[in-house]
Design a protein around this motif. Structure first.
Motif, mmCIF file in Angstrom:
data_model
loop_
_atom_site.group_PDB
_atom_site.id
_atom_site.type_symbol
_atom_site.label_atom_id
_atom_site.label_comp_id
_atom_site.label_asym_id
_atom_site.label_seq_id
_atom_site.Cartn_x
_atom_site.Cartn_y
_atom_site.Cartn_z
ATOM 1 N N ALA A 118 -32.996 -178.519 70.603
ATOM 2 C CA ALA A 118 -32.174 -177.877 69.730
ATOM 3 C C ALA A 118 -31.146 -178.863 69.422
ATOM 4 O O ALA A 118 -30.049 -178.390 68.466
ATOM 5 C CB ALA A 118 -31.338 -176.769 70.631
ATOM 6 N N ALA A 119 -31.128 -179.971 69.630
ATOM 7 C CA ALA A 119 -30.098 -181.115 69.344
ATOM 8 C C ALA A 119 -30.879 -182.498 69.303
ATOM 9 O O ALA A 119 -31.968 -182.708 69.810
ATOM 10 C CB ALA A 119 -29.021 -181.210 70.298
ATOM 11 N N THR A 120 -30.134 -183.573 68.933
ATOM 12 C CA THR A 120 -30.380 -184.828 68.826
ATOM 13 C C THR A 120 -30.311 -185.590 70.238
ATOM 14 O O THR A 120 -29.826 -184.786 71.152
ATOM 15 C CB THR A 120 -29.865 -185.831 67.835
ATOM 16 O OG1 THR A 120 -28.464 -185.766 68.249
ATOM 17 C CG2 THR A 120 -30.052 -185.384 66.461
ATOM 18 N N LEU A 121 -31.145 -186.426 70.569
ATOM 19 C CA LEU A 121 -31.128 -187.204 71.989
ATOM 20 C C LEU A 121 -29.751 -187.556 72.460
ATOM 21 O O LEU A 121 -29.389 -187.088 73.481
ATOM 22 C CB LEU A 121 -32.153 -188.641 71.729
ATOM 23 C CG LEU A 121 -31.747 -189.346 73.203
ATOM 24 C CD1 LEU A 121 -32.487 -188.699 74.424
ATOM 25 C CD2 LEU A 121 -32.691 -190.624 72.765
ATOM 26 N N SER A 122 -28.807 -187.893 71.553
ATOM 27 C CA SER A 122 -27.410 -188.385 72.082
ATOM 28 C C SER A 122 -26.713 -187.031 72.525
ATOM 29 O O SER A 122 -26.024 -187.128 73.469
ATOM 30 C CB SER A 122 -26.714 -188.858 70.953
ATOM 31 O OG SER A 122 -26.789 -188.258 69.695
ATOM 32 N N ALA A 123 -26.816 -185.963 71.635
ATOM 33 C CA ALA A 123 -26.198 -184.846 71.983
ATOM 34 C C ALA A 123 -26.886 -183.970 73.304
ATOM 35 O O ALA A 123 -26.352 -183.290 73.919
ATOM 36 C CB ALA A 123 -26.152 -183.717 70.912
ATOM 37 N N TYR A 124 -28.283 -184.184 73.351
ATOM 38 C CA TYR A 124 -28.616 -183.524 74.480
ATOM 39 C C TYR A 124 -28.299 -184.116 75.813
ATOM 40 O O TYR A 124 -28.161 -183.603 76.985
ATOM 41 C CB TYR A 124 -30.163 -183.815 74.393
ATOM 42 C CG TYR A 124 -31.166 -183.552 75.320
ATOM 43 C CD1 TYR A 124 -31.315 -182.145 76.176
ATOM 44 C CD2 TYR A 124 -31.850 -184.327 76.191
ATOM 45 C CE1 TYR A 124 -31.890 -182.027 77.094
ATOM 46 C CE2 TYR A 124 -32.620 -184.087 77.224
ATOM 47 C CZ TYR A 124 -32.791 -183.110 77.789
ATOM 48 O OH TYR A 124 -33.557 -182.814 78.984
ATOM 49 N N GLY A 125 -28.141 -185.686 75.786
ATOM 50 C CA GLY A 125 -27.842 -186.073 76.980
ATOM 51 C C GLY A 125 -26.344 -186.244 77.370
ATOM 52 O O GLY A 125 -25.847 -186.882 78.252
ATOM 53 N N SER A 126 -25.421 -185.712 76.510
ATOM 54 C CA SER A 126 -24.038 -185.716 76.997
ATOM 55 C C SER A 126 -23.242 -184.317 76.194
ATOM 56 O O SER A 126 -23.248 -184.091 75.378
ATOM 57 C CB SER A 126 -23.252 -186.704 75.854
ATOM 58 O OG SER A 126 -21.947 -186.593 75.815
ATOM 59 N N PRO A 127 -22.864 -183.639 77.499
ATOM 60 C CA PRO A 127 -22.049 -182.169 77.301
ATOM 61 C C PRO A 127 -21.066 -182.469 76.233
ATOM 62 O O PRO A 127 -20.744 -181.693 75.384
ATOM 63 C CB PRO A 127 -21.632 -182.043 78.518
ATOM 64 C CG PRO A 127 -22.607 -182.612 79.600
ATOM 65 C CD PRO A 127 -23.038 -184.006 78.795
#
Length: 414
Positions: free
Chosen positions: A47-56
């Motif tokens: 649902a999101a890119t890697l950077s957004a997935y790993g950071s709330p």
């Protein structure tokens, strides 16, 4: 992943995939649980890119309320638990396929099996979704296959050392930062706090992935390449450790349900205690926003215990005669590779632009749970329906045919 009887004699004489009636049912059940559970963890990565997935802080929705609670459910009950199960089961499969190291024919078959997993991994990671784990498994399996004739005690010892050292290094690094000079702590805090330009870039990346097929592949390739160095040179250490532990658990009969009810009950109790600790730490991180840097390392150290607790619940249910009620889960496990790849195809069709609906960045975590539940229901229905007519899943058929060097029969006899 094909299964064969654990008798060394039976394993050494097996020249083709085992018949469905002779499969180890508990492994299918555990694998089915793992393949469904891992979707709940991966959903945010679709649902999101890697950077957004790993950071709330970079998630496209406010990190509060139902969104934060949904993240807590994933972190407390799913994150790393089912990947740990997958890793342990993959380690067990190296022996089920390759047997003892003194069997050259089956050793060659195991090497072909691991070798053919690489194209699957590259197609999945480059053409479908960046979060592929198959390449890591193929790489890790190359190390573990040399240990498949070790005694269980040696496998447990080396596996625990590798996994625990990795977890302790995470905890130690976080504690070192916690007691570092204030200037160093401030610099680290600034790195964990995204700037306005970083937030804008992440939003632009998600819009790029949602807007076109070219944008989707551009962002997918970026995520895949960003993962390769830590995956192949860092995550391989705990993965090898978990695979060795899984291989040891197979050799002791634990994964087959051959141990005492008392032992499985004890493992469930230990797993429940570990889950209570992890759930509390995850609550501080995800909901109260008062977590400590070392909590991720502690959670990582405890997650395999929770995973084995989950597996023990299934094994006890199976020992109690619930096999028929659990048969859809076992069917999903028999088609684990197919279902894993199908999850990626479905989710990227929903969230990537060009080939799907382009919902990247538009679906928050509570709604993701609805999608996950629907896919679970779909795979629990379609897996037994497929296996009622075919011997194995389509991806499993391709993998086995390549491994054995000939087209394997796939249709069941009328």
């Amino acid at each position: 992943m094909e299964q064969q009887q654990t008798s060394s004699t039976a394993l050494s004489t097996q020249a083709s995939p085992i018949a469905a009636a002779d499969r180890i049912q508990t492994l299918d059940l555990i694998r089915g649980l793992a393949v469904l559970g891992i979707l709940a963890v991966n959903a945010g990565g679709f649902a999101a890119t890697l950077s957004a997935y790993g950071s709330p802080a970079l998630w496209p929705f406010p990190d509060s309320g139902a969104s934060a609670l949904s993240l807590w459910i994933v972190d407390a009950f799913f994150h790393q638990k089912f990947l740990s199960l997958f890793s342990m089961l993959f380690g067990a499969s190296l022996f089920l396929v390759g047997g003892e190291r003194g069997d050259p024919e089956r050793g060659r078959r195991l090497r072909r099996r691991l070798g053919w997993l690489v194209p699957f991994a590259l197609i999945h990671g480059l053409a479908i979704w960046w979060g592929d784990v198959l390449l890591l498994y193929a790489w890790s399996g190359l190390f573990v296959m040399f240990a498949r004739s070790w005694r269980p005690k040696t496998l447990f010892t080396v596996g625990l050392i590798l996994f625990v050292l990795f977890s302790l290094s995470q905890i130690g690094g976080a504690l070192a930062l916690q007691f570092a000079p204030l200037r160093v702590q401030a610099e680290a805090a600034a790195q964990f706090t995204p700037s306005a330009s970083q937030i804008a870039q992440v939003r632009a990346d998600m819009a790029d992935a949602a807007g076109s097929l070219a944008g989707a592949y551009r962002q997918n390739l970026r995520g895949w390449f960003d993962l390769q160095v830590p995956s192949l040179f860092v995550f391989v250490v705990p993965t090898v450790g978990l695979m060795m532990i899984g291989l040891g658990l197979l050799k002791t009969g634990f994964l087959q349900g051959a141990r005492s009810v008392r032992l499985y009950a004890l493992v469930i109790g230990i797993g429940a205690a570990a889950l209570a600790v992890v759930a509390a730490l995850a609550w501080r991180d995800d909901v109260a926003h008062a977590g400590a840097l070392w909590s991720a390392g502690v959670e990582g150290l405890l997650n395999p215990l929770i995973a084995l607790g989950y597996a023990s619940v299934l094994i006890l249910a199976w020992k109690a005669g619930a096999a028929r009620g659990l048969s859809p889960l076992a069917a999903a496990g028999r088609m684990a590779l197919t279902n894993y790849l199908a999850q990626s195809l479905i989710m990227t069709s929903l969230f990537y632009g060009g080939r799907g609906l382009g919902l990247m960045g538009q679906v928050d975590r509570p709604a993701l749970w609805i999608i996950v539940l629907l896919i679970w229901a779909l795979q629990l229905v379609w897996s037994p329906l497929w296996l009622s007519r075919f011997r194995m899943g389509p991806a499993e058929w391709v993998w086995r045919s390549l491994t054995y060097g000939r087209a394997m029969p796939i249709r069941k006899a009328a």
